[in-house]
Design a protein around this motif. Structure first.
Motif, PDB file in Angstrom:
ATOM      1  N   ASP A  34       4.806   2.689 -15.140  1.00  0.00           N
ATOM      2  CA  ASP A  34       5.122   4.098 -14.926  1.00  0.00           C
ATOM      3  C   ASP A  34       6.133   4.546 -15.967  1.00  0.00           C
ATOM      4  OD1 ASP A  34       5.684   6.590 -14.067  1.00  0.00           O
ATOM      5  OD2 ASP A  34       6.368   6.035 -12.067  1.00  0.00           O
ATOM      6  N   LYS A  67       0.835  -1.209   0.000  1.00  0.00           N
ATOM      7  CA  LYS A  67       0.000   0.000   0.000  1.00  0.00           C
ATOM      8  C   LYS A  67       0.868   1.257   0.000  1.00  0.00           C
ATOM      9  CE  LYS A  67      -4.173  -1.928   2.103  1.00  0.00           C
ATOM     10  NZ  LYS A  67      -5.078  -1.917   3.278  1.00  0.00           N
ATOM     11  N   HIS A  68       1.940   1.225   0.779  1.00  0.00           N
ATOM     12  CA  HIS A  68       2.875   2.352   0.762  1.00  0.00           C
ATOM     13  C   HIS A  68       3.499   2.519  -0.620  1.00  0.00           C
ATOM     14  CE1 HIS A  68       2.788   3.503   4.953  1.00  0.00           C
ATOM     15  NE2 HIS A  68       3.003   2.244   5.352  1.00  0.00           N
ATOM     16  N   GLN A  73       7.273   0.410   6.199  1.00  0.00           N
ATOM     17  CA  GLN A  73       7.775   1.619   5.570  1.00  0.00           C
ATOM     18  C   GLN A  73       8.801   1.284   4.485  1.00  0.00           C
ATOM     19  OE1 GLN A  73       6.658   4.775   6.162  1.00  0.00           O
ATOM     20  NE2 GLN A  73       5.142   3.730   7.447  1.00  0.00           N
ATOM     21  N   GLN A 111       2.241   1.613  -3.521  1.00  0.00           N
ATOM     22  CA  GLN A 111       1.260   2.029  -4.521  1.00  0.00           C
ATOM     23  C   GLN A 111       0.899   3.510  -4.423  1.00  0.00           C
ATOM     24  OE1 GLN A 111      -1.634  -0.966  -3.531  1.00  0.00           O
ATOM     25  NE2 GLN A 111      -1.123  -2.230  -5.314  1.00  0.00           N
ATOM     26  N   THR A 112       1.277   4.141  -3.326  1.00  0.00           N
ATOM     27  CA  THR A 112       1.038   5.584  -3.214  1.00  0.00           C
ATOM     28  C   THR A 112       2.095   6.399  -3.946  1.00  0.00           C
ATOM     29  OG1 THR A 112       2.302   5.730  -1.148  1.00  0.00           O
ATOM     30  CG2 THR A 112      -0.064   5.274  -0.960  1.00  0.00           C
ATOM     31  N   THR A 113       3.216   5.741  -4.302  1.00  0.00           N
ATOM     32  CA  THR A 113       4.316   6.468  -4.941  1.00  0.00           C
ATOM     33  C   THR A 113       4.588   6.030  -6.379  1.00  0.00           C
ATOM     34  OG1 THR A 113       5.951   4.892  -4.074  1.00  0.00           O
ATOM     35  CG2 THR A 113       5.456   6.817  -2.720  1.00  0.00           C
ATOM     36  N   THR A 114       4.108   4.860  -6.773  1.00  0.00           N
ATOM     37  CA  THR A 114       4.385   4.357  -8.115  1.00  0.00           C
ATOM     38  C   THR A 114       3.259   3.454  -8.588  1.00  0.00           C
ATOM     39  OG1 THR A 114       6.066   3.277  -9.488  1.00  0.00           O
ATOM     40  CG2 THR A 114       5.614   2.290  -7.357  1.00  0.00           C
ATOM     41  N   SER A 122       6.090  -2.370 -13.397  1.00  0.00           N
ATOM     42  CA  SER A 122       5.427  -1.073 -13.406  1.00  0.00           C
ATOM     43  C   SER A 122       5.341  -0.533 -14.824  1.00  0.00           C
ATOM     44  CB  SER A 122       6.189  -0.081 -12.518  1.00  0.00           C
ATOM     45  OG  SER A 122       5.641   1.216 -12.631  1.00  0.00           O
TER      46      SER A 122
END
Length: 270
Positions: free
Chosen positions: A101, A68-69, A133, A71-74, A99
């Motif tokens: 991205d 989840k952490h 984290q 998926q908030t950035t990439t 990814s």
């Protein structure tokens, strides 16, 4: 006719033996070195500390927390694997994923990898397994500590390099990049630590380097050293076989014992 045949066989054997003789010498020297050296020492196992394992009493969070952490950035297209590893005593999730991205940087592991679908790139993310984290790739200082925790003492650091690409003859070829190369004065070796994977990858020392050079001569792969199916090796193997067979044939046609056996009266009579 027999003399002419003898002449041509001898010439073939002589000149092909001269051309192939150098490579036969390399094959012999390499075979001697390979058979007389302990492969575990060649790999540098004697320079590594005993592998450490994480205790079973760890209090870990679910890998889903780390995901989840992430998926908030990439953009995470699909997962390749999630592995629990130890990085400097800290339980860590090593998340391999694909990814789409557009700004994603490709992780090189002996070459590029395709993703879950066309256009996806293979990436790696570390995460603290006790908190979820995300953890940054290993810094120079952290990589040195990882190397020190794996190499036997006394380990005196001489030089540290950051590798983003290597050539086909580099001793760290076909290994994960980017990586830190930590060279030790004592013991005389170089340890390689993957920055993004967070793990100790390989150890190289003089015994391995001699092995690698002789292996290149043995396989006759002067481009990447490890392709044992190259055309040059196949050709020399084929012509080497012909040279050996011509030697047997030359002995047969020039042997006085064979000639005398043919001349014996009644040799073919019942």
């Amino acid at each position: 006719m027999a003399r002419s045949r003898h002449y041509y066989i001898r010439r073939f054997h002589r000149y092909f033996g001269l051309v192939l003789g150098v490579q036969f010498l390399f094959w012999t020297l390499g075979g001697l070195y390979f058979s007389w050296n302990d492969i575990d020492k060649v790999h540098g196992d004697h320079l590594r500390k005993e592998k450490r394992y994480l205790p079973a009493s760890l209090d870990l969070v679910s890998p889903q927390v780390a995901l989840k952490h992430l998926q908030t950035t990439t953009v995470v297209d699909s997962l390749n694997s999630i592995q629990l590893i130890e990085v400097l005593g800290v339980p860590t999730y090593q998340i391999r994923y694909f990814s789409t991205d557009a700004g994603a940087q490709r992780t090189q592991e002996g070459g590029s990898h395709g993703g879950g679908h066309a256009g996806a790139t293979s990436k790696v993310q570390l995460a603290n397994a006790t908190t979820g984290q995300l953890v940054a790739p290993l810094s120079k200082e952290s990589a040195v500590q990882v190397a020190l925790s794996n190499v036997v003492e006394p380990a005196q650091v001489q030089k540290v390099e950051y590798l983003t690409q290597v050539g086909g003859h580099h001793e760290y070829r076909e290994k994960p990049l980017p990586a830190w190369a930590i060279t030790f004065r004592e013991p005389n070796c170089t340890a390689y630590v993957s920055a993004e994977l967070g793990t100790f990858q390989a150890i190289r020392h003089n015994q391995w380097r001699v092995f690698d050079f002789l292996w290149m001569l043995h396989t006759m792969d002067f481009q990447s050293r490890d392709n044992i199916g190259n055309v040059l090796l196949k050709a020399f193997s084929f012509f080497g076989l012909l040279t050996v067979l011509s030697g047997f044939l030359l002995y047969f046609v020039s042997s006085s014992a064979v000639r005398q056996a043919k001349k014996k009266p009644g040799a073919h009579r019942v």
